[in-house]
Design a protein around this motif. Structure first.
Motif, PDB file in Angstrom:
ATOM      1  N   LEU A 136     -11.087   6.704  -0.370  1.00  0.00           N
ATOM      2  CA  LEU A 136      -9.987   7.328  -1.111  1.00  0.00           C
ATOM      3  C   LEU A 136      -9.704   6.514  -2.373  1.00  0.00           C
ATOM      4  CD1 LEU A 136      -9.735   8.660   1.687  1.00  0.00           C
ATOM      5  CD2 LEU A 136      -7.289   8.581   1.402  1.00  0.00           C
ATOM      6  N   THR A 137     -10.572   6.659  -3.341  1.00  0.00           N
ATOM      7  CA  THR A 137     -10.423   5.866  -4.553  1.00  0.00           C
ATOM      8  C   THR A 137      -9.085   6.157  -5.207  1.00  0.00           C
ATOM      9  OG1 THR A 137     -11.557   7.522  -5.891  1.00  0.00           O
ATOM     10  CG2 THR A 137     -12.916   5.772  -4.964  1.00  0.00           C
ATOM     11  N   GLY A 138      -8.438   5.086  -5.663  1.00  0.00           N
ATOM     12  CA  GLY A 138      -7.161   5.232  -6.350  1.00  0.00           C
ATOM     13  C   GLY A 138      -5.951   4.931  -5.485  1.00  0.00           C
ATOM     14  N   ILE A 139      -6.134   4.838  -4.178  1.00  0.00           N
ATOM     15  CA  ILE A 139      -4.994   4.528  -3.314  1.00  0.00           C
ATOM     16  C   ILE A 139      -4.846   3.015  -3.205  1.00  0.00           C
ATOM     17  CG2 ILE A 139      -6.293   4.566  -1.133  1.00  0.00           C
ATOM     18  CD1 ILE A 139      -3.786   5.898   0.152  1.00  0.00           C
ATOM     19  N   SER A 140      -3.621   2.537  -3.300  1.00  0.00           N
ATOM     20  CA  SER A 140      -3.387   1.098  -3.154  1.00  0.00           C
ATOM     21  C   SER A 140      -3.328   0.751  -1.668  1.00  0.00           C
ATOM     22  CB  SER A 140      -2.075   0.693  -3.832  1.00  0.00           C
ATOM     23  OG  SER A 140      -0.972   1.211  -3.112  1.00  0.00           O
ATOM     24  N   ALA A 141      -3.529  -0.519  -1.364  1.00  0.00           N
ATOM     25  CA  ALA A 141      -3.467  -0.965   0.032  1.00  0.00           C
ATOM     26  C   ALA A 141      -2.076  -0.705   0.608  1.00  0.00           C
ATOM     27  CB  ALA A 141      -3.818  -2.448   0.122  1.00  0.00           C
ATOM     28  N   LYS A 142      -1.032  -0.923  -0.187  1.00  0.00           N
ATOM     29  CA  LYS A 142       0.340  -0.700   0.281  1.00  0.00           C
ATOM     30  C   LYS A 142       0.586   0.769   0.605  1.00  0.00           C
ATOM     31  CE  LYS A 142       5.235  -1.180  -0.945  1.00  0.00           C
ATOM     32  NZ  LYS A 142       5.595  -0.339   0.120  1.00  0.00           N
ATOM     33  N   VAL A 143       0.169   1.662  -0.285  1.00  0.00           N
ATOM     34  CA  VAL A 143       0.381   3.092  -0.048  1.00  0.00           C
ATOM     35  C   VAL A 143      -0.417   3.550   1.169  1.00  0.00           C
ATOM     36  CG1 VAL A 143       0.010   5.416  -0.990  1.00  0.00           C
ATOM     37  CG2 VAL A 143       1.025   3.630  -2.418  1.00  0.00           C
ATOM     38  N   LEU A 144      -1.653   3.061   1.302  1.00  0.00           N
ATOM     39  CA  LEU A 144      -2.463   3.424   2.472  1.00  0.00           C
ATOM     40  C   LEU A 144      -1.801   2.923   3.752  1.00  0.00           C
ATOM     41  CD1 LEU A 144      -4.924   4.652   3.803  1.00  0.00           C
ATOM     42  CD2 LEU A 144      -6.203   2.565   3.235  1.00  0.00           C
ATOM     43  N   THR A 145      -1.342   1.685   3.753  1.00  0.00           N
ATOM     44  CA  THR A 145      -0.666   1.122   4.923  1.00  0.00           C
ATOM     45  C   THR A 145       0.574   1.931   5.275  1.00  0.00           C
ATOM     46  OG1 THR A 145      -1.459  -1.113   4.445  1.00  0.00           O
ATOM     47  CG2 THR A 145       0.509  -0.939   5.825  1.00  0.00           C
ATOM     48  N   ASP A 146       1.411   2.214   4.277  1.00  0.00           N
ATOM     49  CA  ASP A 146       2.639   2.976   4.515  1.00  0.00           C
ATOM     50  C   ASP A 146       2.335   4.383   5.039  1.00  0.00           C
ATOM     51  OD1 ASP A 146       4.056   0.787   3.603  1.00  0.00           O
ATOM     52  OD2 ASP A 146       4.552   1.666   1.653  1.00  0.00           O
TER      53      ASP A 146
END
Length: 143
Positions: free
Chosen positions: A48-58
């Motif tokens: 999922l290019t473009g997703i930050s680690a924080k957004v993915l975690t949340d």
């Protein structure tokens, strides 16, 4: 489960929260990606290019809370964690895959419509000065 009437158009209806969650762009992509099988965090982030680690975690935590995704830890050093769709999450594969198909099929049409809209309204936007008053005409809005 009681025979409850749900209505996403009512502000206080819990079904609205569910709709907001599954309508989120990252949720849709995560569900579609996990439809192919369990994945580790790094694999999901890479795909999922473009997703930050924080957004993915949340997003993964919210999906786990909602019963859409299951998080499973495997012992080891470091601990290995995999995410997979639950039975409830699997019910989203068909509708979200249909949305993906629509988006990929009609992306060029949407882009063409956007360009036409932008061209139309960039030509219409004007500033007129009447006395001390300025009228700015924007698409659908007069200030």
């Amino acid at each position: 489960m009681p025979d409850t009437q749900w209505n996403v158009f009512f502000a206080d209806c819990p079904s609205r929260t569910s709709l907001a969650r599954i309508a989120n762009k990252w949720t849709a992509m995560i569900v579609i990606y996990l439809a192919t099988g369990p994945r580790r965090f790094g694999n999901i982030k890479k795909e999922l290019t473009g997703i930050s680690a924080k957004v993915l975690t949340d997003t993964l935590r919210a999906l786990e809370r909602d019963g859409i995704v299951n998080r499973e830890e495997f012992p080891g050093i470091p601990v290995r964690v995999e995410y997979r769709l639950t039975d409830l999450g699997e019910t989203l594969i068909e509708p979200l895959s249909a949305l993906r198909q629509w988006a990929e099929t009609y992306a060029a049409d949407v882009m063409q419509a956007q360009a036409a809209y932008d061209t139309k309204f960039s030509q219409c936007a004007s500033t007129e000065t009447t006395g001390n008053r300025q009228n700015k005409t924007l698409p659908h809005i007069t200030i």
